[in-house]
Motif scaffolding. Structure first.
Motif, PDB file in Angstrom:
ATOM      1  N   GLY A 248     -11.521  -4.303 -34.145  1.00 33.00           N
ATOM      2  CA  GLY A 248     -12.045  -2.977 -34.481  1.00 33.00           C
ATOM      3  C   GLY A 248     -13.149  -3.126 -35.512  1.00 33.00           C
ATOM      4  N   ASN A 249     -14.137  -2.276 -35.470  1.00 31.88           N
ATOM      5  CA  ASN A 249     -15.396  -2.520 -36.164  1.00 31.88           C
ATOM      6  C   ASN A 249     -15.272  -2.628 -37.682  1.00 31.88           C
ATOM      7  OD1 ASN A 249     -17.264  -2.372 -33.762  1.00 31.88           O
ATOM      8  ND2 ASN A 249     -16.151  -0.462 -33.556  1.00 31.88           N
ATOM      9  N   THR A 250     -14.791  -1.592 -38.338  1.00 29.12           N
ATOM     10  CA  THR A 250     -14.648  -1.649 -39.795  1.00 29.12           C
ATOM     11  C   THR A 250     -13.693  -2.755 -40.213  1.00 29.12           C
ATOM     12  OG1 THR A 250     -15.193   0.672 -40.188  1.00 29.12           O
ATOM     13  CG2 THR A 250     -13.761  -0.380 -41.804  1.00 29.12           C
ATOM     14  N   LEU A 251     -12.573  -2.859 -39.525  1.00 34.78           N
ATOM     15  CA  LEU A 251     -11.582  -3.877 -39.877  1.00 34.78           C
ATOM     16  C   LEU A 251     -12.155  -5.281 -39.735  1.00 34.78           C
ATOM     17  CD1 LEU A 251      -8.450  -2.308 -38.121  1.00 34.78           C
ATOM     18  CD2 LEU A 251      -9.039  -2.235 -40.561  1.00 34.78           C
ATOM     19  N   GLU A 252     -13.013  -5.490 -38.740  1.00 31.45           N
ATOM     20  CA  GLU A 252     -13.604  -6.811 -38.538  1.00 31.45           C
ATOM     21  C   GLU A 252     -14.652  -7.137 -39.600  1.00 31.45           C
ATOM     22  OE1 GLU A 252     -14.485  -8.245 -34.582  1.00 31.45           O
ATOM     23  OE2 GLU A 252     -13.298  -6.632 -33.698  1.00 31.45           O
ATOM     24  N   SER A 327     -13.304  -1.737 -49.163  1.00 31.19           N
ATOM     25  CA  SER A 327     -12.680  -0.447 -48.849  1.00 31.19           C
ATOM     26  C   SER A 327     -13.697   0.693 -48.833  1.00 31.19           C
ATOM     27  CB  SER A 327     -11.557  -0.127 -49.834  1.00 31.19           C
ATOM     28  OG  SER A 327     -12.072   0.099 -51.131  1.00 31.19           O
ATOM     29  N   VAL A 328     -14.933   0.423 -49.305  1.00 31.03           N
ATOM     30  CA  VAL A 328     -16.017   1.398 -49.174  1.00 31.03           C
ATOM     31  C   VAL A 328     -16.175   1.793 -47.704  1.00 31.03           C
ATOM     32  CG1 VAL A 328     -18.523   1.707 -49.363  1.00 31.03           C
ATOM     33  CG2 VAL A 328     -17.236   0.660 -51.248  1.00 31.03           C
ATOM     34  N   MET A 329     -15.910   0.817 -46.809  1.00 28.15           N
ATOM     35  CA  MET A 329     -15.879   1.116 -45.374  1.00 28.15           C
ATOM     36  C   MET A 329     -14.499   1.655 -45.049  1.00 28.15           C
ATOM     37  SD  MET A 329     -17.726  -2.291 -43.941  1.00 28.15           S
ATOM     38  CE  MET A 329     -16.661  -3.282 -44.976  1.00 28.15           C
ATOM     39  N   LYS A 330     -14.421   2.912 -44.763  1.00 29.78           N
ATOM     40  CA  LYS A 330     -13.136   3.588 -44.633  1.00 29.78           C
ATOM     41  C   LYS A 330     -12.499   3.316 -43.276  1.00 29.78           C
ATOM     42  CE  LYS A 330     -10.166   6.492 -46.499  1.00 29.78           C
ATOM     43  NZ  LYS A 330      -9.350   6.115 -47.662  1.00 29.78           N
ATOM     44  N   ALA A 331     -11.356   2.631 -43.275  1.00 30.84           N
ATOM     45  CA  ALA A 331     -10.572   2.499 -42.055  1.00 30.84           C
ATOM     46  C   ALA A 331      -9.804   3.797 -41.826  1.00 30.84           C
ATOM     47  CB  ALA A 331      -9.608   1.325 -42.159  1.00 30.84           C
ATOM     48  N   ASP A 371     -19.483   7.396 -27.740  1.00 31.74           N
ATOM     49  CA  ASP A 371     -19.505   7.122 -29.174  1.00 31.74           C
ATOM     50  C   ASP A 371     -18.366   6.164 -29.517  1.00 31.74           C
ATOM     51  OD1 ASP A 371     -21.667   8.805 -29.738  1.00 31.74           O
ATOM     52  OD2 ASP A 371     -20.348  10.566 -29.866  1.00 31.74           O
ATOM     53  N   VAL A 372     -18.552   5.423 -30.588  1.00 34.10           N
ATOM     54  CA  VAL A 372     -17.533   4.484 -31.061  1.00 34.10           C
ATOM     55  C   VAL A 372     -16.950   5.003 -32.370  1.00 34.10           C
ATOM     56  CG1 VAL A 372     -17.173   2.166 -32.009  1.00 34.10           C
ATOM     57  CG2 VAL A 372     -18.510   2.454 -29.923  1.00 34.10           C
ATOM     58  N   ASP A 373     -15.636   4.951 -32.495  1.00 31.70           N
ATOM     59  CA  ASP A 373     -14.971   5.282 -33.754  1.00 31.70           C
ATOM     60  C   ASP A 373     -14.834   3.979 -34.546  1.00 31.70           C
ATOM     61  OD1 ASP A 373     -13.341   6.007 -35.846  1.00 31.70           O
ATOM     62  OD2 ASP A 373     -11.951   7.180 -34.625  1.00 31.70           O
ATOM     63  N   HIS A 374     -15.694   3.806 -35.554  1.00 31.87           N
ATOM     64  CA  HIS A 374     -15.700   2.558 -36.308  1.00 31.87           C
ATOM     65  C   HIS A 374     -14.431   2.344 -37.124  1.00 31.87           C
ATOM     66  CE1 HIS A 374     -20.054   3.292 -35.605  1.00 31.87           C
ATOM     67  NE2 HIS A 374     -20.095   1.985 -35.495  1.00 31.87           N
ATOM     68  N   ALA A 375     -13.699   3.407 -37.411  1.00 30.23           N
ATOM     69  CA  ALA A 375     -12.580   3.320 -38.349  1.00 30.23           C
ATOM     70  C   ALA A 375     -11.287   2.814 -37.723  1.00 30.23           C
ATOM     71  CB  ALA A 375     -12.331   4.690 -38.983  1.00 30.23           C
ATOM     72  N   VAL A 376     -11.165   2.884 -36.395  1.00 28.65           N
ATOM     73  CA  VAL A 376      -9.890   2.555 -35.755  1.00 28.65           C
ATOM     74  C   VAL A 376      -9.836   1.075 -35.382  1.00 28.65           C
ATOM     75  CG1 VAL A 376      -9.637   4.895 -34.878  1.00 28.65           C
ATOM     76  CG2 VAL A 376     -10.724   3.157 -33.440  1.00 28.65           C
ATOM     77  N   GLY A 377      -8.612   0.605 -35.134  1.00 27.73           N
ATOM     78  CA  GLY A 377      -8.466  -0.780 -34.702  1.00 27.73           C
ATOM     79  C   GLY A 377      -7.069  -1.303 -34.930  1.00 27.73           C
ATOM     80  N   LEU A 378      -6.950  -2.610 -34.847  1.00 30.32           N
ATOM     81  CA  LEU A 378      -5.666  -3.288 -34.901  1.00 30.32           C
ATOM     82  C   LEU A 378      -5.745  -4.476 -35.849  1.00 30.32           C
ATOM     83  CD1 LEU A 378      -5.279  -3.562 -31.014  1.00 30.32           C
ATOM     84  CD2 LEU A 378      -4.339  -1.735 -32.439  1.00 30.32           C
ATOM     85  N   ILE A 379      -4.627  -4.786 -36.482  1.00 29.20           N
ATOM     86  CA  ILE A 379      -4.536  -6.010 -37.285  1.00 29.20           C
ATOM     87  C   ILE A 379      -3.265  -6.753 -36.890  1.00 29.20           C
ATOM     88  CG2 ILE A 379      -4.227  -7.000 -39.571  1.00 29.20           C
ATOM     89  CD1 ILE A 379      -6.004  -4.924 -40.706  1.00 29.20           C
ATOM     90  N   LEU A 380      -3.453  -7.973 -36.415  1.00 30.70           N
ATOM     91  CA  LEU A 380      -2.317  -8.805 -36.030  1.00 30.70           C
ATOM     92  C   LEU A 380      -1.574  -9.299 -37.269  1.00 30.70           C
ATOM     93  CD1 LEU A 380      -4.121 -10.915 -33.297  1.00 30.70           C
ATOM     94  CD2 LEU A 380      -2.158  -9.441 -32.874  1.00 30.70           C
ATOM     95  N   ILE A 397      -1.542  -0.650 -36.297  1.00 34.26           N
ATOM     96  CA  ILE A 397      -2.454   0.191 -35.521  1.00 34.26           C
ATOM     97  C   ILE A 397      -3.081   1.226 -36.458  1.00 34.26           C
ATOM     98  CG2 ILE A 397      -2.675   1.803 -33.590  1.00 34.26           C
ATOM     99  CD1 ILE A 397      -0.061   0.601 -32.453  1.00 34.26           C
ATOM    100  N   TYR A 398      -4.396   1.173 -36.593  1.00 34.02           N
ATOM    101  CA  TYR A 398      -5.142   2.175 -37.357  1.00 34.02           C
ATOM    102  C   TYR A 398      -5.741   3.153 -36.356  1.00 34.02           C
ATOM    103  CZ  TYR A 398      -4.885  -0.846 -41.500  1.00 34.02           C
ATOM    104  OH  TYR A 398      -4.438  -1.603 -42.566  1.00 34.02           O
ATOM    105  N   HIS A 399      -5.345   4.426 -36.432  1.00 31.50           N
ATOM    106  CA  HIS A 399      -5.774   5.358 -35.395  1.00 31.50           C
ATOM    107  C   HIS A 399      -6.125   6.721 -35.989  1.00 31.50           C
ATOM    108  CE1 HIS A 399      -2.133   7.968 -35.125  1.00 31.50           C
ATOM    109  NE2 HIS A 399      -1.553   6.914 -35.666  1.00 31.50           N
ATOM    110  N   ASN A 400      -6.838   7.496 -35.186  1.00 32.33           N
ATOM    111  CA  ASN A 400      -7.192   8.873 -35.566  1.00 32.33           C
ATOM    112  C   ASN A 400      -6.623   9.873 -34.568  1.00 32.33           C
ATOM    113  OD1 ASN A 400      -8.631   8.493 -37.995  1.00 32.33           O
ATOM    114  ND2 ASN A 400     -10.420   7.761 -36.860  1.00 32.33           N
ATOM    115  N   GLY A 401      -5.531   9.488 -33.917  1.00 38.78           N
ATOM    116  CA  GLY A 401      -4.841  10.403 -33.018  1.00 38.78           C
ATOM    117  C   GLY A 401      -5.235  10.315 -31.565  1.00 38.78           C
TER     118      GLY A 401
END
Length: 433
Positions: A248-252, A327-331, A371-380, A397-401
């Motif tokens: 996921g974009n921000t997380l990466e 963390s300035v990049m908000k997940a 569009d891409v939601d930069h804030a969502v993603g996964l962390i193993l 799982i970081y999600h926005n619903g």
């Protein structure tokens, strides 16, 4: 020239002439050939392929559909790297500043996400203010003064490839070796580089599922480079599980900054260092690989590479403070865990299913207009070979619903837990040059 006839010829397995292939590229670039006809031609190539002569002409036509950069006035070796794409593959964000810190010039023109794989531009745009849309002159200035530039394809550089690249994503023609090879090489050779290093992925999360396929792709690109006078090296690396831990974009980007601090996942750090050593070697700057690796690890540990990353972020309009406080990049605010459905050994992680799970959340795009939601993603939390207990968290799982239910379905399909052992696979299968 009658375009349906050219489509029919290729559909039926005939070889096209240089004139016919150039007419297709020139006509499409000039908006004289519509998307639906080019899509049909791409599908014909998918099934019938191209021979080396056709592929050389096609690549050269895409290369010269726009401006070919002249970086000869910039002192130093101009070397770039390209990955064929994978899940969690944020190597470019670490490699470019690390290579620049080591003395190379890295003119990196990148793309957006394709299907289940992420795109470097999407990741960079999760940094507040970062502008990937730089003019060629500004790009050239950044490469000269900072040691790297990080941009998307401009209207001047390989415009035919930019449009065809987007079409391939939505017409199921991504996994075609001639189209992959010509896309990569036309774009990269237009950068005016002295050498190119390729990271050709293989495995469940790659477009090439078997090593033989990956080798064929690597050899195809090496031969194109040789024909056009540019040394190309290739490394075939594992993509049978996600690279690193973040998808996921921000997380990466956050994980990339951690790696530039010398604190990243072992597999991600090792692969990045190996690729930069190959870049240095291609530039004639390596006498001893072990010594070169030691030097690169030192540039990560002492913060030199991170400072180059900060410099390019600021130069391209971004907030350089992310290097101090990611963390300035908000997940995404909402986080849940995906827990092991049973105890045992994680025998396999299907990287494609993990990538598609992130896509369900909105981390990627199904069509070029999405569009891409930069804030969502996964962390193993666990990777292949790890022992887990039933109910133990193996992923966050970081999600926005959006798409959560389908995401979880994908994750159930992705993780294979059994008595073990997990199949031991190398991070790097082989090198070609």
């Amino acid at each position: 020239m009658h375009i349906p006839e050219l489509i029919r010829l290729k559909r039926d397995g005939h070889k096209l002439t240089a004139e016919q292939l150039r007419a297709l590229i020139d006509g499409y670039t000039a908006d004289k050939i519509p998307d639906y006809q080019m899509s049909a031609f791409l599908m014909a190539v998918f099934f019938q392929s191209m021979d080396p002569e056709e592929l050389g002409t096609w690549t050269e036509a895409m290369l010269h559909s726009g401006e070919v950069l002249d970086l000869s006035a910039i002192k130093g070796a101009k070397v770039d790297k390209h990955s064929t794409g994978g899940v969690g593959d944020k190597v470019s964000l670490i490699l470019a500043p690390l290579a620049a810190a080591a003395g190379l010039k890295v003119p990196m023109i990148s793309g957006r996400g394709l299907g289940h794989t992420g795109g470097t531009l999407d990741k960079l745009e999760s940094i507040p203010g970062f502008n990937v849309n730089q003019t060629v002159e500004t790009f050239r200035k950044h490469v000269d003064e900072i040691g790297l530039g990080l941009i998307g394809q401009t209207g001047e550089i390989a415009p035919a490839d930019k449009r065809i690249y987007a079409l391939r994503d939505v017409t199921a023609t991504v996994e075609c070796i001639p189209l992959i090879a010509s896309s990569i090489m036309s774009k990269k050779l237009a950068e005016g580089i002295d050498a190119l290093v390729l990271d050709v992925k293989v495995g469940s999360g790659a477009f090439m599922k078997e090593v033989d396929q990956a080798r064929e792709l690597a050899e195809t690109m090496i031969s194109i480079g040789k024909a056009m006078g540019t040394p190309v090296r290739a490394l075939i690396s594992d993509m049978d599980q996600p690279l690193g831990l973040a998808i996921g974009n921000t997380l990466e980007v956050i994980e990339s900054i951690e790696t530039l601090r010398g604190e990243g996942p072992e597999d991600l750090t090792e692969l990045t260092v190996e690729l930069v050593v190959d870049m240095l070697d291609a530039a004639g700057k390596v006498d001893d690989r072990a010594h070169a690796k030691k030097m690169l690890y030192a540039l990560l540990k002492d913060g030199s590479a991170l400072e180059v990353f900060r410099e390019i972020i600021i130069a391209q309009g971004g907030d350089g403070s992310v290097c101090d406080d990611p963390s300035v990049m908000k997940a995404a605010d909402t986080k849940i865990t995906f827990d092991a459905p049973q105890g045992g050994i994680i025998e396999h992680i299907n990287a494609e299913q993990v990538g598609l799970a992130a896509l369900e959340l909105g981390a990627g795009r199904r069509t070029k207009e999405d569009d891409v939601d930069h804030a969502v993603g996964l962390i193993l939390k666990k990777k292949r070979g790890a022992r887990v207990e039933k109910g133990e968290p193996i992923l966050e799982i970081y999600h926005n619903g959006t798409g959560l239910e389908k995401c979880i379905e994908r994750l159930h399909a992705a993780f294979q837990i059994g008595e073990g052992p997990a199949q031991d696979k190398p991070l790097i299968y082989e090198r070609l040059s």
